[in-house]
Design an enzyme around this catalytic site. Structure first.
Site, mmCIF file in Angstrom:
data_model
loop_
_atom_site.group_PDB
_atom_site.id
_atom_site.type_symbol
_atom_site.label_atom_id
_atom_site.label_comp_id
_atom_site.label_asym_id
_atom_site.label_seq_id
_atom_site.Cartn_x
_atom_site.Cartn_y
_atom_site.Cartn_z
ATOM 1 N N ALA A 227 0.826 -1.221 0.000
ATOM 2 C CA ALA A 227 0.000 0.000 0.000
ATOM 3 C C ALA A 227 0.864 1.278 0.000
ATOM 4 O O ALA A 227 1.954 1.254 0.564
ATOM 5 C CB ALA A 227 -0.897 0.006 1.237
ATOM 6 N N GLY A 230 2.001 1.850 -5.449
ATOM 7 C CA GLY A 230 2.866 2.282 -6.564
ATOM 8 C C GLY A 230 3.571 1.105 -7.243
ATOM 9 O O GLY A 230 3.553 0.988 -8.470
ATOM 10 N N ASP A 283 8.775 -3.663 0.024
ATOM 11 C CA ASP A 283 9.163 -2.277 0.323
ATOM 12 C C ASP A 283 8.480 -1.885 1.630
ATOM 13 O O ASP A 283 7.716 -0.945 1.685
ATOM 14 C CB ASP A 283 8.699 -1.386 -0.854
ATOM 15 C CG ASP A 283 9.048 0.073 -0.663
ATOM 16 O OD1 ASP A 283 10.082 0.369 -0.053
ATOM 17 O OD2 ASP A 283 8.281 0.926 -1.153
ATOM 18 N N LYS A 313 15.752 -0.764 5.020
ATOM 19 C CA LYS A 313 15.764 0.521 5.722
ATOM 20 C C LYS A 313 17.038 0.600 6.560
ATOM 21 O O LYS A 313 17.371 -0.348 7.276
ATOM 22 C CB LYS A 313 14.529 0.588 6.625
ATOM 23 C CG LYS A 313 14.190 1.987 7.038
ATOM 24 C CD LYS A 313 12.799 2.027 7.638
ATOM 25 C CE LYS A 313 12.537 3.347 8.304
ATOM 26 N NZ LYS A 313 12.471 4.470 7.367
HETATM 27 C C1 LIG Z 1 6.671 2.438 2.174
HETATM 28 S S1 LIG Z 1 5.090 1.701 2.184
HETATM 29 C C2 LIG Z 1 5.092 0.828 0.669
HETATM 30 C C3 LIG Z 1 4.870 1.698 -0.540
HETATM 31 C C4 LIG Z 1 4.619 0.880 -1.791
HETATM 32 N N1 LIG Z 1 5.819 0.188 -2.254
HETATM 33 C C5 LIG Z 1 4.114 1.725 -2.929
HETATM 34 O O1 LIG Z 1 4.734 1.730 -3.995
HETATM 35 O O2 LIG Z 1 3.047 2.344 -2.791
HETATM 36 C C6 LIG Z 1 5.269 0.439 3.374
HETATM 37 C C7 LIG Z 1 4.038 -0.428 3.573
HETATM 38 O O3 LIG Z 1 4.437 -1.608 4.262
HETATM 39 C C8 LIG Z 1 3.303 -2.040 5.008
HETATM 40 N N2 LIG Z 1 3.727 -3.033 6.027
HETATM 41 C C9 LIG Z 1 4.475 -2.816 7.138
HETATM 42 N N3 LIG Z 1 4.584 -3.967 7.830
HETATM 43 C C10 LIG Z 1 3.918 -4.920 7.135
HETATM 44 C C11 LIG Z 1 3.670 -6.314 7.334
HETATM 45 N N4 LIG Z 1 4.138 -6.948 8.411
HETATM 46 N N5 LIG Z 1 2.961 -6.975 6.415
HETATM 47 C C12 LIG Z 1 2.479 -6.351 5.328
HETATM 48 N N6 LIG Z 1 2.655 -5.034 5.090
HETATM 49 C C13 LIG Z 1 3.379 -4.327 5.971
HETATM 50 C C14 LIG Z 1 2.770 -0.759 5.581
HETATM 51 O O4 LIG Z 1 1.395 -0.926 5.942
HETATM 52 C C15 LIG Z 1 2.949 0.216 4.423
HETATM 53 O O5 LIG Z 1 1.751 0.325 3.660
#
Ligand SMILES: C[S@@+](CC[C@H](N)C(=O)[O-])C[C@H]1O[C@@H](n2cnc3c(N)ncnc32)[C@H](O)[C@@H]1O
Length: 357
Positions: A227, A230, A283, A313
């Site tokens: 989410a 992108g 990501d 990160k």
């Molecule tokens: C930087 S954003 C990703 C952006 C994405 N690559 C885009 O292009 O829109 C990081 C996402 O990782 C998700 N996230 C964090 N921990 C997670 C987990 N354990 N399982 C699935 N999603 C996770 C967060 O909810 C967040 O939406």
């Protein structure tokens, strides 16, 4: 040696002593110290000074330019994003005069001529009191017009690089493949599309280009931490079936797309079949340790020979040690690292390109 060449040799020797070379080196903002560390690991002692705070350095090496470029390019640095040789250096504050002198040096080099494709790349530091970089570039093009070279943005035979500060100008002429990136300063620019869901999309676009991949050659991808969408949208555009995993909401515009499966869960709670995907992207912007645990737990779903693109990160002040640790954990889980790179669009992170064996 012609008179021109002799004159050029004198100027080059003024900047680069025998067996020495000088480069303007660029990294992402705040990561110049790590780029410098990469150079130190390659060359031992490295003399450098800061041209622009925390991102651009002037570096002197006790190695010929040819050998230095070979070693830097072969080492595939993570943080060093761009290098440009310095063949001409002038102190002064008058940008117009400095640029005119640099232009006569470039004309005198004999490298520009009718039909030769040349890219002009002009950058300046914040303290350079002058016109914008694009105005300086237009001006330089005017000064070099008599060479009858063809000025191009991409596909150049030669790149003429200029870096201007408040007190000096540095110029060099090089082959595009010797600069680590053929973009000015390694700053890869993509046009923002209407309705683009996130800036993060640029990271995956840049990874595709930097690592020489073609996502349309893949069949089925899983996007962990997808989410707002992108990366998922790029993979869907490339024609893949995509399983997007995220407890957060995907952008509504994606939900109706037939090739998308959206699992609105924490990636730690889901189960996949073996070898379901030939591409895994992640990501998550999460603690690297937890990210590694989570991704390795899902690796059975990536078929042998499949590709993984993962951002790490950089959480603390020792990125080199952290990257080494993460790579070692992935290699224990049958992921072979092909490249590790801080892309221009990465912020406090780097991107890994790996293949499962
Ligand atoms: C930087 S954003 C990703 C952006 C994405 N690559 C885009 O292009 O829109 C990081 C996402 O990782 C998700 N996230 C964090 N921990 C997670 C987990 N354990 N399982 C699935 N999603 C996770 C967060 O909810 C967040 O939406």
């Amino acid at each position: 040696m012609s008179e021109h060449e002799e004159e050029k040799q004198v100027i080059v020797n003024e900047v680069q002593g025998q067996g020495e070379s000088v480069f303007v080196c660029t990294a992402n903002r705040d990561f110049a110290a790590y780029a410098q560390e990469e150079l130190r690991r390659l060359f031992g002692s490295v003399k450098s000074s800061v041209l622009s705070d925390r991102e651009v350095l002037l570096v002197k090496l006790n190695t010929t330019e040819e050998e230095a470029v070979r070693q830097i390019v072969d080492s595939r640095p993570i943080f060093l994003r761009h290098i440009q040789p310095v063949h001409f250096e002038r102190e002064g504050e008058n940008a117009g005069e400095l640029l005119a002198e640099a232009a006569s040096f470039v004309l005198g080099s004999g490298k520009l001529g009718a039909g030769v494709k040349v890219a002009l790349q002009v950058r300046k530091s914040a303290d350079a009191d002058s016109d914008s970089s694009s105005q300086l570039k237009e001006w330089l093009e005017e000064l070099l017009r008599s060479s009858e070279a063809e000025f191009v943005a991409a596909g150049a035979d030669w790149i003429v690089s200029i870096y201007l500060t408040g007190s000096a100008l540095y110029a060099g002429i090089s082959r595009p493949e010797n600069n680590l990136s053929d973009w000015s300063g390694g700053a890869v620019r993509f046009r923002r599309e209407e309705g683009q869901l996130s800036r993060a999309k640029f990271k995956l676009l840049e990874a595709e280009r930097e690592f020489g991949l073609d996502f349309s050659a893949y069949r089925s991808a899983v996007d962990i931490g997808a989410a707002p969408g992108g990366w998922t949208s790029l993979l869907l555009e490339r024609g893949l079936r995509v399983t997007a995993v995220d407890p957060a909401k995907l952008h509504p515009s994606l939900l109706k797309l037939p090739n998308l499966t959206y699992i609105r869960k924490n990636a730690g709670e889901i189960k996949f079949r073996d070898n379901e995907f030939d591409l895994l992207v992640c990501d998550m912007s999460w603690s690297p340790k937890l990210m590694v645990q989570l991704v390795t737990g899902l690796l059975h779903a990536l078929s042998p020979g499949g590709t993984a693109i993962i951002t790490i990160k950089l959480m603390h002040k020792k990125p080199m040690a952290l990257i080494k640790e993460v790579i070692a954990s992935f290699e224990d889980s049958r992921l072979q690292v092909q490249r590790a790179k801080q892309l221009f669009h990465n912020r406090e992170e780097i991107t890994l390109y790996m293949i499962k064996y």
